[in-house]
Scaffold this active site. Structure first.
Site, PDB file in Angstrom:
ATOM      1  N   ILE A   1       0.825  -1.204   0.000  1.00 49.80           N
ATOM      2  CA  ILE A   1       0.000   0.000   0.000  1.00 49.80           C
ATOM      3  C   ILE A   1       0.859   1.253   0.000  1.00 49.80           C
ATOM      4  O   ILE A   1       0.569   2.232  -0.700  1.00 49.80           O
ATOM      5  CB  ILE A   1      -0.960  -0.020   1.202  1.00 49.80           C
ATOM      6  CG1 ILE A   1      -2.036  -1.094   0.993  1.00 49.80           C
ATOM      7  CG2 ILE A   1      -1.604   1.353   1.412  1.00 49.80           C
ATOM      8  CD1 ILE A   1      -2.904  -1.345   2.218  1.00 49.80           C
TER       9      ILE A   1
ATOM     10  N   ASP B   1      13.525   3.419  11.227  1.00 47.63           N
ATOM     11  CA  ASP B   1      12.834   2.420  12.041  1.00 47.63           C
ATOM     12  C   ASP B   1      11.802   3.160  12.884  1.00 47.63           C
ATOM     13  O   ASP B   1      12.165   3.856  13.837  1.00 47.63           O
ATOM     14  CB  ASP B   1      13.843   1.689  12.927  1.00 47.63           C
ATOM     15  CG  ASP B   1      13.197   0.691  13.879  1.00 47.63           C
ATOM     16  OD1 ASP B   1      11.963   0.480  13.786  1.00 47.63           O
ATOM     17  OD2 ASP B   1      13.915   0.122  14.727  1.00 47.63           O
ATOM     18  N   VAL B   2      10.512   3.041  12.536  1.00 48.91           N
ATOM     19  CA  VAL B   2       9.488   3.785  13.273  1.00 48.91           C
ATOM     20  C   VAL B   2       9.358   3.292  14.705  1.00 48.91           C
ATOM     21  O   VAL B   2       8.705   3.932  15.528  1.00 48.91           O
ATOM     22  CB  VAL B   2       8.113   3.721  12.567  1.00 48.91           C
ATOM     23  CG1 VAL B   2       8.190   4.326  11.183  1.00 48.91           C
ATOM     24  CG2 VAL B   2       7.562   2.302  12.536  1.00 48.91           C
TER      25      VAL B   2
ATOM     26  N   ASN C   1       1.881   4.717   7.259  1.00 52.24           N
ATOM     27  CA  ASN C   1       1.519   3.430   6.685  1.00 52.24           C
ATOM     28  C   ASN C   1       2.315   2.262   7.267  1.00 52.24           C
ATOM     29  O   ASN C   1       1.845   1.124   7.245  1.00 52.24           O
ATOM     30  CB  ASN C   1       1.737   3.481   5.164  1.00 52.24           C
ATOM     31  CG  ASN C   1       1.674   2.130   4.519  1.00 52.24           C
ATOM     32  OD1 ASN C   1       0.613   1.537   4.360  1.00 52.24           O
ATOM     33  ND2 ASN C   1       2.838   1.604   4.138  1.00 52.24           N
TER      34      ASN C   1
ATOM     35  N   SER D   1      -7.236  -0.596   9.462  1.00 57.59           N
ATOM     36  CA  SER D   1      -7.596  -1.896   8.907  1.00 57.59           C
ATOM     37  C   SER D   1      -9.048  -2.190   9.236  1.00 57.59           C
ATOM     38  O   SER D   1      -9.584  -1.711  10.239  1.00 57.59           O
ATOM     39  CB  SER D   1      -6.710  -3.000   9.495  1.00 57.59           C
ATOM     40  OG  SER D   1      -7.208  -4.284   9.157  1.00 57.59           O
TER      41      SER D   1
ATOM     42  N   TYR E   1      -3.232  -7.980  16.246  1.00 56.86           N
ATOM     43  CA  TYR E   1      -3.288  -7.047  15.123  1.00 56.86           C
ATOM     44  C   TYR E   1      -4.531  -6.157  15.214  1.00 56.86           C
ATOM     45  O   TYR E   1      -4.454  -4.939  15.014  1.00 56.86           O
ATOM     46  CB  TYR E   1      -3.293  -7.835  13.810  1.00 56.86           C
ATOM     47  CG  TYR E   1      -3.259  -6.958  12.577  1.00 56.86           C
ATOM     48  CD1 TYR E   1      -2.104  -6.279  12.219  1.00 56.86           C
ATOM     49  CD2 TYR E   1      -4.385  -6.820  11.765  1.00 56.86           C
ATOM     50  CE1 TYR E   1      -2.068  -5.480  11.090  1.00 56.86           C
ATOM     51  CE2 TYR E   1      -4.356  -6.036  10.630  1.00 56.86           C
ATOM     52  CZ  TYR E   1      -3.191  -5.365  10.301  1.00 56.86           C
ATOM     53  OH  TYR E   1      -3.155  -4.560   9.192  1.00 56.86           O
TER      54      TYR E   1
ATOM     55  N   LYS F   1      -4.807  -1.980  15.473  1.00 54.88           N
ATOM     56  CA  LYS F   1      -5.513  -1.145  14.510  1.00 54.88           C
ATOM     57  C   LYS F   1      -6.731  -0.455  15.138  1.00 54.88           C
ATOM     58  O   LYS F   1      -7.117   0.638  14.705  1.00 54.88           O
ATOM     59  CB  LYS F   1      -5.923  -1.982  13.294  1.00 54.88           C
ATOM     60  CG  LYS F   1      -4.731  -2.442  12.461  1.00 54.88           C
ATOM     61  CD  LYS F   1      -3.882  -1.265  11.978  1.00 54.88           C
ATOM     62  CE  LYS F   1      -2.758  -1.703  11.067  1.00 54.88           C
ATOM     63  NZ  LYS F   1      -1.970  -0.550  10.557  1.00 54.88           N
TER      64      LYS F   1
END
Length: 250
Positions: free
Chosen positions: A18, A53-54, A80, A132, A145, A149
């Protein structure tokens, strides 16, 4: 060129999936784009690649400042970058939880916070977070996950409230199951990849996976400076999964 001509944008995780589609769409619309990625390789001509590296505050601060110096400012941030996780609450240990939340949630916080001083000086300031369908629907084997989100969804509204009067719009896109390398790896690990793909396609009302380009189109809609009254929105890009309840096809 359209309304993105000259807009200076950051896309985290923009080297694939994405993020790569968003990067290409912004370039097509005349934006100047910097990709922040663990491995910013294979980028299109004209894209500024910045290793980042976030999950690390120092890495984020240095990367964002480097982009701001090169571009002379920052107007748009697309958060993202993220990592996946599978399993129930019994399947992921504390280390897994901290690792995923550190990247998927706190990573967005780090990038946004580092960019804020520059966004406050912009006349086209916007942040778009990538969430998501897992934030709004209970999906099996996605506890960690989904929690990450869901936090992104709530964080988006809180950020929108905090920064609207500073001239910064904050919105979110919730893709359905998208045809990305990460989903491809999940399918490849299944006992029957083709059957698993058919099941994922059937779960979405339009009967197929969402394309990265479709997600990118919605990201650009929310980031577009002409949408100056759109803030605090979570936009589903899922073939109708969020709102439609169709009878099974025969």
């Amino acid at each position: 060129m359209g309304s993105f001509s000259g807009v200076r944008a950051i896309v985290t995780g923009g080297a694939s999936g994405i993020g790569a589609a968003v990067t290409a769409a912004l370039l097509d619309e005349g934006a100047r784009v910097a990709v922040l990625d663990l491995e910013p390789a294979g980028l299109s001509d004209g894209v500024l690649g910045q290793q980042c590296d976030v999950g690390n505050r120092g890495s984020v601060d240095a990367a964002v400042e480097a982009v701001a110096r090169t571009f002379g400012g920052i107007d748009v941030v697309i958060n993202n970058a993220g990592i996946g996780a599978t399993g129930t609450v019994a399947d992921n240990d504390d280390e897994d939880w901290l690792r995923v939340l550190n990247v998927n949630v706190v990573g967005m916080v780090r990038v946004s916070a580092a960019a804020l001083p520059h966004l406050k000086r912009s006349k086209a300031a916007a942040i778009v977070n990538i969430g998501s369908i897992a934030a709004t629907h209970g999906l099996p084997q996605r506890a960690l996950y989904s929690a990450s989100k869901g936090a992104v969804d709530a964080l988006t509204r809180a950020m929108a409230a905090d920064h609207l009067r500073e001239g910064i719009r904050v919105n979110c896109v919730h893709p359905g199951t998208a045809d990305t390398p990460w989903v491809g790896r999940l399918l490849g690990a299944a006992d029957d990849p083709e059957a698993e793909r058919r099941a994922l396609e059937a779960r979405q009302p339009h009967g197929r996976l969402v394309s990265p380009d479709e997600v990118a189109a919605s990201v650009l809609f929310l980031a577009d400076p002409t949408n100056a009254s759109t803030s605090g929105v979570s936009l589903a890009v899922d073939g109708g999964m969020h709102s439609l309840l169709l009878r099974p096809s025969t």
